[in-house]
Scaffold this active site. Structure first.
Site, mmCIF file in Angstrom:
data_model
loop_
_atom_site.group_PDB
_atom_site.id
_atom_site.type_symbol
_atom_site.label_atom_id
_atom_site.label_comp_id
_atom_site.label_asym_id
_atom_site.label_seq_id
_atom_site.Cartn_x
_atom_site.Cartn_y
_atom_site.Cartn_z
ATOM 1 N N ASP A 67 18.845 41.223 20.403
ATOM 2 C CA ASP A 67 19.561 40.262 19.551
ATOM 3 C C ASP A 67 20.295 41.108 18.513
ATOM 4 O O ASP A 67 19.669 41.744 17.672
ATOM 5 C CB ASP A 67 18.535 39.327 18.894
ATOM 6 C CG ASP A 67 19.183 38.346 17.913
ATOM 7 O OD1 ASP A 67 20.368 38.527 17.571
ATOM 8 O OD2 ASP A 67 18.474 37.417 17.480
ATOM 9 N N TYR B 137 7.349 41.121 10.543
ATOM 10 C CA TYR B 137 8.130 40.263 11.425
ATOM 11 C C TYR B 137 9.622 40.542 11.284
ATOM 12 O O TYR B 137 10.161 40.550 10.205
ATOM 13 C CB TYR B 137 7.875 38.792 11.106
ATOM 14 C CG TYR B 137 8.617 37.881 12.055
ATOM 15 C CD1 TYR B 137 8.277 37.857 13.409
ATOM 16 C CD2 TYR B 137 9.638 37.064 11.615
ATOM 17 C CE1 TYR B 137 8.948 37.041 14.295
ATOM 18 C CE2 TYR B 137 10.311 36.232 12.496
ATOM 19 C CZ TYR B 137 9.959 36.233 13.830
ATOM 20 O OH TYR B 137 10.633 35.426 14.694
ATOM 21 N N LYS C 263 12.004 37.672 17.176
ATOM 22 C CA LYS C 263 11.127 37.507 18.326
ATOM 23 C C LYS C 263 11.507 38.470 19.430
ATOM 24 O O LYS C 263 12.644 38.871 19.564
ATOM 25 C CB LYS C 263 11.204 36.078 18.811
ATOM 26 C CG LYS C 263 10.252 35.192 18.029
ATOM 27 C CD LYS C 263 10.328 33.773 18.490
ATOM 28 C CE LYS C 263 11.719 33.236 18.389
ATOM 29 N NZ LYS C 263 12.266 33.379 17.046
HETATM 30 C C1 F6R Z 1 15.034 33.755 15.426
HETATM 31 C C2 F6R Z 1 14.759 32.345 15.466
HETATM 32 C C3 F6R Z 1 14.853 31.430 14.325
HETATM 33 C C4 F6R Z 1 14.669 31.949 12.931
HETATM 34 C C5 F6R Z 1 14.965 30.846 11.901
HETATM 35 C C6 F6R Z 1 14.907 31.351 10.482
HETATM 36 O O1 F6R Z 1 15.183 34.295 16.728
HETATM 37 O O2 F6R Z 1 14.513 31.869 16.503
HETATM 38 O O3 F6R Z 1 14.017 30.317 14.547
HETATM 39 O O4 F6R Z 1 13.382 32.470 12.772
HETATM 40 O O5 F6R Z 1 16.261 30.332 12.127
HETATM 41 O O6 F6R Z 1 15.784 32.397 10.353
HETATM 42 P P1 F6R Z 1 16.083 33.149 9.000
HETATM 43 O O7 F6R Z 1 14.750 33.489 8.395
HETATM 44 O O8 F6R Z 1 16.865 34.357 9.428
HETATM 45 O O9 F6R Z 1 16.873 32.210 8.167
HETATM 46 MG MG MG Z 2 18.507 35.905 16.316
HETATM 47 MG MG MG Z 3 16.688 35.409 20.584
#
Ligand code: F6R
Ligand code: MG
Ligand code: MG
Length: 364
Positions: A11, A228, A231
């Site tokens: 990603d 973290y 993913k």
């Molecule tokens: C990342 C994902 C999302 C993020 C969520 C919060 O692959 O699936 O669910 O974890 O959108 O993202 P942030 O913390 O970057 O705002």
């Molecule tokens: Mg992402």
């Molecule tokens: Mg992804």
């Protein structure tokens, strides 16, 4: 001769949010891929996306863990990240965890699955691309494909499958591995792979021919980074027909939307929805998790395809089931079993909240 099929994925920036890839990023990755083919580093290669992850599919003669192939993938992700930064895409370069590349993509952030194989006269393979889920999510479908006669009829009625398969299981926390044989050790096998957050099937090998049937990425980004960072959306390569399950048996394993770890903030369980490339843009509650199946015939290392295997109405019921399960699980909001158990939540607000309230707890 031994050939290699490598899938390296990352990603490097989402459009919009974490839902998909921007076409300009895909363009630069595809241009780099064409250059690598023209320079004969690769026999063939393609770039595809599932959600906000880019998958470099590379066919070559250089073997697993090849420095030049890994460096090419890394440099290509760096170029894609440049474009993502210019467009202010979300989380540009998020899976590139090291400052300087040191010769192998493992431990640097991107996920990889690499298969060394002797090409058969006809070599059908399926490459699975996952988004919004994690390394062990292939455990259950792999078990269905290679160990469950209710899924794979060939285990009962085909001479070449009847001896079963050997599963190489990795402990992603302790960095250890074990090989367990199906059918005679399936109860032992299930003790481990039934817990996919910790144990992931890395490889399955045919006990008839000793050749590798499938391989998956088992990288765990949170373990690599110690915190973290996103993913570890997984990938896998599965060989089909002959000594291996038929294409239809491999895909049959996805006719149920299995519950996997992933979904919003990597902190919720959700159904794994099999989709076509066009439908691989998870946008509801950053999900539900997706899986795409790209089918290829390999011809002297050339990738003939892909066929978009889940672009088939026979997976409509699994998709409908995934939507129903999403509706049901979402109603739980912040409650388990939608939310992951506490020990899987260490990278969230939990430690801070626990610290803050530590003194307010009293004996009962
Ligand atoms: C990342 C994902 C999302 C993020 C969520 C919060 O692959 O699936 O669910 O974890 O959108 O993202 P942030 O913390 O970057 O705002
Ligand atoms: Mg992402
Ligand atoms: Mg992804």
């Amino acid at each position: 001769m031994v050939r290699t099929l490598s899938v390296i994925k990352a990603d490097i920036g989402g459009f919009v949010g974490h839902s998909g890839m921007h076409p300009d990023v895909m363009d630069v990755l595809r241009k780099n891929m064409d250059d690598a083919i023209n320079k004969s580093l690769l026999i063939d290669g393609q770039v595809h996306a599932c959600g906000d992850d880019a998958f470099l599919i590379m066919s070559h003669d250089n073997g697993e863990d090849n420095k030049d192939v890994h460096k090419f993938a890394w440099d290509s992700f760096i170029d894609g990240t440049e474009v993502a930064k210019k467009l202010h895409l979300y989380g540009a370069g998020q899976d590139l965890l090291v400052d300087a590349f040191s010769g192998n993509i493992k431990g640097a952030g991107p996920g990889s699955a690499e298969l060394e194989y002797e090409e058969r006269p006809s070599e059908p393979v399926i490459i699975f691309m996952g988004d919004k889920t994690s390394a062990g999510s292939f455990n259950l479908p792999f078990y269905k494909m290679f160990a469950d006669p209710f899924n794979t009829a060939g285990l009962v009625i085909s001479e070449s499958l009847h001896q079963g398969f050997a599963f190489e299981v990795h402990d992603v926390k302790e960095h250890k591995k074990i090989i367990l044989n199906s059918p005679e050790e399936i109860y032992d096998l299930l003790v481990f792979i039934g817990s996919p957050a910790r144990y992931a099937v890395k490889r399955v090998v045919s006990r008839t021919s000793n050749s590798i049937a499938c391989v998956s990425s088992t990288d765990k980004l949170s373990e690599i980074a110690g915190r973290y960072v996103g993913k570890d959306d997984p990938t896998s390569i599965v060989r089909c027909q002959g000594d291996f399950p038929a294409v239809g048996e491999v895909l049959e394993a996805f006719t149920t939307a299995w519950t996997v770890e992933g979904f919003m903030r990597g902190s919720h369980y959700g159904p794994w929805m099999p989709v076509s490339l066009d439908e691989a843009n998870p946008s509801r509650f950053d999900g539900p998790p997706r899986v795409v199946a790209l089918g290829f015939q390999l011809a002297d290392g050339k990738l003939i395809g892909p066929r978009d295997m889940f672009d088939d109405p026979s997976f409509d019921n699994a998709r409908a089931e995934a939507n129903d399960i999403s509706d049901y699980l979402r109603k739980h909001g912040p409650f388990e079993p939608h939310r992951l158990p506490l020990d899987e939540m260490e990278y969230t607000t939990m430690p801070t909240v626990a610290d803050k309230l530590n003194k307010r707890w009293s004996e009962i």
